[in-house]
Design a protein around this motif. Structure first.
Motif, mmCIF file in Angstrom:
data_model
loop_
_atom_site.group_PDB
_atom_site.id
_atom_site.type_symbol
_atom_site.label_atom_id
_atom_site.label_comp_id
_atom_site.label_asym_id
_atom_site.label_seq_id
_atom_site.Cartn_x
_atom_site.Cartn_y
_atom_site.Cartn_z
ATOM 1 N N CYS A 57 0.797 -1.227 0.000
ATOM 2 C CA CYS A 57 0.000 0.000 0.000
ATOM 3 C C CYS A 57 0.828 1.275 0.000
ATOM 4 O O CYS A 57 0.280 2.371 -0.121
ATOM 5 N N ARG A 58 2.143 1.177 0.082
ATOM 6 C CA ARG A 58 2.979 2.383 0.055
ATOM 7 C C ARG A 58 3.112 2.965 -1.353
ATOM 8 O O ARG A 58 3.471 4.124 -1.510
ATOM 9 N N LEU A 59 2.861 2.146 -2.373
ATOM 10 C CA LEU A 59 2.908 2.612 -3.761
ATOM 11 C C LEU A 59 1.619 2.209 -4.470
ATOM 12 O O LEU A 59 1.184 1.065 -4.390
ATOM 13 N N THR A 60 1.038 3.153 -5.174
ATOM 14 C CA THR A 60 -0.157 2.905 -5.973
ATOM 15 C C THR A 60 0.251 2.912 -7.434
ATOM 16 O O THR A 60 1.019 3.767 -7.860
ATOM 17 N N LYS A 61 -0.253 1.956 -8.192
ATOM 18 C CA LYS A 61 0.065 1.870 -9.618
ATOM 19 C C LYS A 61 -1.071 2.494 -10.435
ATOM 20 O O LYS A 61 -2.235 2.329 -10.102
ATOM 21 N N ARG A 62 -0.695 3.210 -11.489
ATOM 22 C CA ARG A 62 -1.692 3.839 -12.351
ATOM 23 C C ARG A 62 -2.642 2.771 -12.908
ATOM 24 O O ARG A 62 -2.226 1.711 -13.333
#
Length: 118
Positions: A57-62
């Motif tokens: 959850c620390r990085l969201t992908k487009r």
């Protein structure tokens, strides 16, 4: 039993793809920033490759639901943004990918880290 003159067709051999590298540009992002993650892979059989991307959850992908941390795509690149569980003022997100050739062959990348500044 077949001999040299037999006309039994041979089963094609499928070789798994190979991940050559996984890189992020840049490796540090802040609020409103993004990073491009590139997974370079080859398939010596010339098969079309698919990519499965993983993070937390620390990085969201487009193009992804913010609560779904995996993503299947035909692209060897993704764009990531700071996610919804970054701990201020500094945190580290991670990304990895697996590559598959749609004939049963697969390879897995290393995990890379992206620093997230708040």
């Amino acid at each position: 039993m077949s001999g040299c003159g037999a006309k039994t067709p041979l089963e094609p051999v499928n070789r798994s793809p190979v991940v050559q590298s996984l890189q992020a540009f840049p490796t540090t992002i802040g609020p409103g920033d993004s990073a491009i993650v590139v997974c370079l892979a080859i398939d010596v059989d010339g098969d079309t490759l698919g990519f499965d991307w993983f993070s937390d959850c620390r990085l969201t992908k487009r193009g992804q639901n913010q609560y779904d941390y995996t993503m299947r795509t035909r692209e060897h690149t993704i764009v990531v943004y700071p996610g919804n569980c970054v701990r201020a003022p500094l945190d580290t997100g991670w990304v990895s990918c697996s590559v598959h050739d749609r004939r049963g062959g697969a390879a897995y990348s290393e995990t890379i880290r992206i620093i997230i500044q708040q």
